[in-house]
Scaffold this motif. Structure first.
Motif, PDB file in Angstrom:
ATOM      1  N   GLY A 122       0.796  -1.232   0.000  1.00 46.99           N
ATOM      2  CA  GLY A 122       0.000   0.000   0.000  1.00 46.99           C
ATOM      3  C   GLY A 122       0.816   1.264   0.000  1.00 46.99           C
ATOM      4  O   GLY A 122       0.313   2.329   0.375  1.00 46.99           O
ATOM      5  N   ARG A 129      -5.513   6.335   0.866  1.00 47.23           N
ATOM      6  CA  ARG A 129      -6.091   5.612   2.001  1.00 47.23           C
ATOM      7  C   ARG A 129      -6.343   6.550   3.171  1.00 47.23           C
ATOM      8  O   ARG A 129      -7.384   6.489   3.835  1.00 47.23           O
ATOM      9  N   ARG A 132      -9.402   8.507   2.436  1.00 43.71           N
ATOM     10  CA  ARG A 132     -10.638   7.739   2.612  1.00 43.71           C
ATOM     11  C   ARG A 132     -10.989   7.597   4.092  1.00 43.71           C
ATOM     12  O   ARG A 132     -12.168   7.629   4.475  1.00 43.71           O
TER      13      ARG A 132
END
Length: 633
Positions: A122, A129, A132
């Protein structure tokens, strides 16, 4: 795998836990429950290494990556997005290296940082991320670049939660993560945790949240810990059955004890029966000593009946709700609002964070003057208002009795003590300084001060923060029995479901009646543009839009009151019927009649009283039903 072996834990001189033998496997989502002071937070401190066991062992995998929410957030100048991204320390360090290398023109170092990012799981989508996580917890895109220092305390708690979720972990410890979240963020967090691949330990007083997330429940009680398979509802069923069986075993054992003792007392002096008496004495010594079930005191609270209850309490007609900034700029949050309250209304406000739920409540209270339109309030309306800042308005160093004296200086001290006792501030607790009160006790005191005023309208904005499960159940019961009108904003779905009859959605600058339940609302949230599930979920529940003028057609006050009285009697009938069925089942159990049938007479008398109550309630229900039919006609 996490293992407690004969584990014991103290806080100061107090022994919180002892003889704990529990093994937990990777990937389990464990809800840790128990009354306040049972040791839940101390157990978390032991798992994170802040506390050492006083006895026994706590075995954790070596190099276990543990994430938990920080208790405080310093007033940092860092942007919110960077603060959350800092939860993944390796990726954050590489991104800083990349930015610094690019600033000095060292493109070889930039390439090396890129390579290292590619090697981390990631790495390339870390910023997305983090974004989010912020979005899911209610931060609008324009706040992602805002400095941490500019956020209020509640929003900083959310930033800490986002940072902990950003951290790569194998064990996640969450202590009351929903306390400063609204319903939308709670629903999002529940879905996020269901996808979490590590082991989760969760402390929460939100039973719906525990039901939705947990695979196991670890119950702390009387210094012990017991593991149950399933969610919170499954735990309650299992524990109730265990307590029932324990009480049966205790009563059976007591009967046997009495029988053995009677034989020993009668024949121990007779030589011909000495051997039999000796045998029974040994049998008596070997009995297990099963404890009787100790009934925990149920917490009960109540809101007194309003002195006056007008049929129509308050209405907003074609209202524009918002506020005027210090620089004189008008900020309209809600437009064309047509919203009214009548006696017996129980309305739950739903809507995305920042959409204007609190603005609507403050407008109903009168704290925010209308920017346009009409606010018509009955002269006998008396509002009980609980806001998120209400607990903070209590006076430090002062007692519950002192707070009541400020409201009613003419009343006697004994009246205050009697009233506070009904809110679980019994004896000297009524005179103690609130400095030593927990967050839950302060919230309970704030609600008691509201109840003292005998309001006929309750406007409650997140009243359950810091309340434990018992107090939430007591509040739900008290609100269900309240005769006035209620407007409730809460992230506790269990409370909303028990209290509210209708839902209104606040979104997009509008206030609309929502034609659906909480599950339909969750589906609508997932279907909104910009959410992860929007593409998958296109169905949107129908919404009945309230016309601007005239005010929407509603039931007459007589119809509404009749319907609410009927509903309350139906709830009482269901409760009594369930108790009657339980007693009947006990009387049908053959084990009850063994060894003399101890307790049968009490059960029969209880059954008779319940049958009488059920018959009276049924007569009352028929009477109210006929009245309701007449009102409808």
């Amino acid at each position: 795998m996490i293992s407690f072996r004969n584990f014991a834990l103290r806080r100061g001189t107090r022994l919180l836990l002892s003889q704990v033998d529990v093994t937990l496997h990777a990937g389990w989502r464990v809800g840790v429950v128990g009354r306040n002071g049972a040791g839940k937070s101390s157990l978390f401190a032991a798992l994170s290494g802040e506390l050492e066991a006083d006895a026994g062992d706590l075995d954790l995998p070596s190099r276990l990556a543990i994430a938990q929410v920080a208790q405080e957030t310093p007033a940092l100048p860092d942007p919110a997005l960077d603060f959350v991204l800092g939860g993944d320390t390796k990726i954050a360090a590489l991104l800083r290296e990349e930015a610094e290398a690019a600033a000095r023109g060292d493109y070889e170092a930039v390439a090396v940082a890129h390579q290292h990012l590619a090697e981390l799981p990631g790495g390339y989508d870390a910023q997305a991320r983090a974004g989010r996580l912020l979005h899911g917890l209610g931060f609008s895109p324009d706040t992602h670049g805002k400095a941490v220092a500019e956020f209020s305390g509640g929003w900083r708690v959310r930033l800490n939660l986002a940072r902990a979720l950003m951290m790569p972990s194998e064990l996640l410890l969450l202590d009351e993560p929903t306390n400063h979240l609204d319903l939308d963020a709670v629903l999002w967090l529940e879905q996020w945790l269901l996808k979490y691949e590590g082991t989760l330990f969760l402390i929460s007083h939100d039973r719906e949240f525990l039901d939705g997330v947990c695979t196991h429940i670890l119950h702390l009680h009387d210094g012990r810990a017991k593991l149950y398979v399933g969610n919170y509802t499954a735990f309650e069923r299992q524990r109730a059955e265990q307590l029932r069986q324990q009480q049966i075993a205790h009563e059976k054992e007591q009967t046997e004890r009495a029988h053995l003792q009677k034989f020993i007392d009668r024949f121990k002096a007779k030589a011909s029966k000495a051997r039999q008496a000796q045998s029974r004495m040994k049998r008596l010594e070997k009995l297990a000593g099963t404890e009787a079930v100790r009934a925990e005191r149920a917490l009960t609270i109540s809101f007194a009946a309003p002195q006056k209850l007008p049929a129509t309490l308050i209405r907003l007609n074609d209202a524009q709700c918002g506020y005027v900034a210090d620089d004189g700029q008008v900020n309209a949050v809600l437009r064309n609002v047509c919203f009214g309250l009548e006696s017996g209304d129980r309305i739950g406000l739903l809507g995305p964070n920042g959409a204007g739920k609190s603005t609507l409540v403050k407008t109903l209270v009168g704290d925010l003057p209308l920017l346009a339109g009409e606010r018509n309030a009955h002269p006998d309306m008396r509002i009980g208002y609980f806001a998120q800042h209400t607990v903070e308005s209590l006076h430090e160093g002062m007692s519950p009795v002192w707070h009541l004296k400020q409201i009613a200086p003419e009343m006697g001290e004994q009246v205050f003590r009697d009233f506070l006792g009904r809110w679980n501030f019994a004896g000297n607790r009524a005179f103690e300084s609130i400095d030593g009160f927990s967050g839950g006790e302060r919230a309970r005191l704030a609600l008691a001060l509201i109840a003292w005023r005998q309001p006929n309208v309750l406007l409650l904005d997140e009243p359950t923060n810091h309340l434990d499960l018992d107090m939430r159940e007591a509040l739900a019961e008290a609100l269900s029995d309240f005769d006035g009108a209620i407007v409730l904003v809460s992230h506790d779905r269990h409370l909303i479901g028990l209290v509210c009859d209708t839902f209104w959605r606040v979104a997009g600058g509008k206030v609309e009646e929502f034609d659906g339940d909480l599950d339909a609302y969750a589906a609508w949230l997932r279907s909104r543009p910009g959410t992860d599930a929007a593409a998958e979920e296109k169905a949107r529940p129908a919404v009945k839009t309230a016309p601007a003028k005239p005010v929407p057609q509603r039931e007459t006050p007589e119809q509404r009151q009749a319907k609410n009285r009927l509903r309350r009697v139906e709830e009482q009938m269901a409760k009594k019927q369930a108790e009657l069925e339980e007693i009947t089942a006990k009387l049908a159990d053959p084990e009850l009649y063994e060894n003399g049938g101890g307790g049968v007479n009490d059960l029969v008398e209880t059954q008779r009283l319940l049958q009488h109550d059920c018959a009276e309630l049924e007569s009352r229900w028929l009477e109210l039903y006929e009245r309701a039919e007449g009102a409808s006609a």
